[in-house]
Design an enzyme around this catalytic site. Sequence first.
Site, short mmCIF file in Angstrom:
data_model
loop_
_atom_site.label_atom_id
_atom_site.label_comp_id
_atom_site.label_asym_id
_atom_site.label_seq_id
_atom_site.Cartn_x
_atom_site.Cartn_y
_atom_site.Cartn_z
N ASP A 71 59.78 36.76 143.44
CA ASP A 71 59.59 36.94 142.01
C ASP A 71 58.12 37.22 141.70
OD1 ASP A 71 60.49 36.86 139.26
OD2 ASP A 71 59.45 34.93 139.08
N CYS A 99 58.95 31.92 144.11
CA CYS A 99 58.82 32.03 142.65
C CYS A 99 57.52 31.37 142.18
CB CYS A 99 60.01 31.38 141.95
SG CYS A 99 61.56 32.21 142.21
N ASP A 136 54.09 18.91 152.08
CA ASP A 136 53.17 18.76 150.95
C ASP A 136 52.19 17.66 151.31
OD1 ASP A 136 51.86 18.09 148.56
OD2 ASP A 136 53.58 18.70 147.34
N GLU A 167 50.11 42.45 141.04
CA GLU A 167 51.07 42.64 139.95
C GLU A 167 50.43 43.43 138.82
OE1 GLU A 167 52.75 38.91 138.70
OE2 GLU A 167 53.62 38.49 140.66
N HIS A 195 58.53 38.84 138.14
CA HIS A 195 57.89 37.61 137.67
C HIS A 195 58.67 37.01 136.49
CE1 HIS A 195 53.73 35.52 137.86
NE2 HIS A 195 54.64 34.66 137.47
N LEU A 196 59.95 36.72 136.78
CA LEU A 196 60.85 36.21 135.76
C LEU A 196 60.99 34.69 135.77
CD1 LEU A 196 63.83 38.76 136.03
CD2 LEU A 196 61.92 38.78 134.41
N GLY A 197 60.24 34.00 136.62
CA GLY A 197 60.43 32.57 136.79
C GLY A 197 60.44 31.79 135.49
N ALA A 198 59.60 32.19 134.55
CA ALA A 198 59.52 31.45 133.28
C ALA A 198 60.23 32.17 132.15
CB ALA A 198 58.06 31.24 132.91
#
Length: 527
Positions: free
Chosen positions: A257, A231, A172, A262, A280-283
């Site tokens: 994810d 994710c 990072d 999409e 896309h279930l991360g949240a």
Amino acid sequence: MTQPKVLISDKMDPTAAAIFRDRGIHVDEITGKTPDELKAIIGDYDGLAIRSSTKVTKEILDAAANLKVVGRAGIGVDNVDIPSATARGVVVMNTPFGNSITTAEHAIALMFALARQLPEADASTQAGKWEKNRFMGVEVTGKTLGLIGAGNIGSIVASRALGLRMKVVAYDPFLTPERAIELGIEKVELDELLRRADFITLHTPLTDQTRNILSRENLAKAKPGVRIVNCARGGLIDESALKDGLESGHIGGAALDVFETEPAKDSPLFGTPNFISTPHLGASTNEAQVNVAIQVAEQMSDYLLLGGVTNAINMPSLSAEEAPRLKPYMALAEKLGSLVGQLSHGNIAGLSIETEGAAAELNMKPITGAVLAGFMRVHSDTVNMVNAPFLAKERGLDVREVRHDREGDYHTLLRVTAETKTGPRTVAGTLFGNSAPRLVELFGIKVEADLVGDMLYVVNEDAPGFIGRLGTALGEAGINIGTFHLGRVEAGGEAVLLLSVDEPVNSDVIAKVEALPGVKLVRALKF
């Protein structure tokens, strides 16, 4: 104040609407609209609360005549045209912390699913095969996890991984050595992460710099058998190269994810060995949906009612607690910027914004935005604090911020200096009673004046009888003087006059004043 109106255009936890109503904001929940249907109604609203379905395009923004803020209940703002929103002066907010734990936990869950081949084992067992020897997993204990991105979500994943007795390395560019030590992880370059990591998880936004960060070339550098979890955002991985790596066995497994396109209904990755996918279930937990709904409603309400700015993508943060204290300073800043803009004639190459005394202790970004808004309003009637810095940068205006610890003649002072072809020109102002903006210096001349309504600015030779002649000229033109402010460098030298008048001064009156003996410059001003 007129009651603000907010539109919730995507399905959202009902807590959001309840918060808006409790705060005195009118809210409509109208979901599932087509772009054309949304364009037809968006002009009535001050705020737009969305999730991922609504696409806030330039066309939508062009139709949103009253829109002041877009609030995204979630992290990603890929569905909002940020440059167009900024150009129109619309604040764009997200809720980066409401679903952080949920997304981090999903990444950990997918890592475990890869390590123990859970989806394949489940499908096989439910098919009655009982292939116990086929599914030989690996432990995560003692393995090296490589984080690409060590921000909010990445740091949560790191803490969970350390709890699982994994080693954690992170790539990072914004991660400081001190922060890495605090997190208990090792900061490395990307090539080293690829070489060492047994598992890789991605936690970075999609930008020009991060797009395809796991490219075909970088995937080839990865440790043989590496397992990859994403994710974060689709587009961070070259999906075609990932498929090839899975089929060759160089990549031991992958769990996505998110996808480049999409909804992903026909991805070439589907059916690939050792590949796991989720939609896309991360949240997607009850807790996260409630959290982001609460946060987006509170943030938008704070902005519409108090001027507080939290988690904005295109504007510096300004807490609801700061906003009342900063409000009079921002009013002063806007007036000084407007004064400079109206007297500059477009020949300014840069602005210097200085604070001293009590003003030097404040958050300068909103003050700078207010100066630029006042300055740029000469050129556009749609400019505000949000788009003014953008417009200034677009026009190549150099802007500097300077704080002074010194004590001056005033307990608080804001000074704006314009760099012109003829040299620097400075205006300065203070607050009387910590609330009333007052001009105290105008181009090197001490003067005390309120900058309000229609005004007349006159530069003249300091000579007996001038004020009488000026009063007579304005009186004959039917112009009533409200207030009269005079300053000069020295007796008999150059003097400036600032007069507030009860109505705009037209070009004919300007010409009459310019014709008076000793007059050097006359300008009509409006605040």
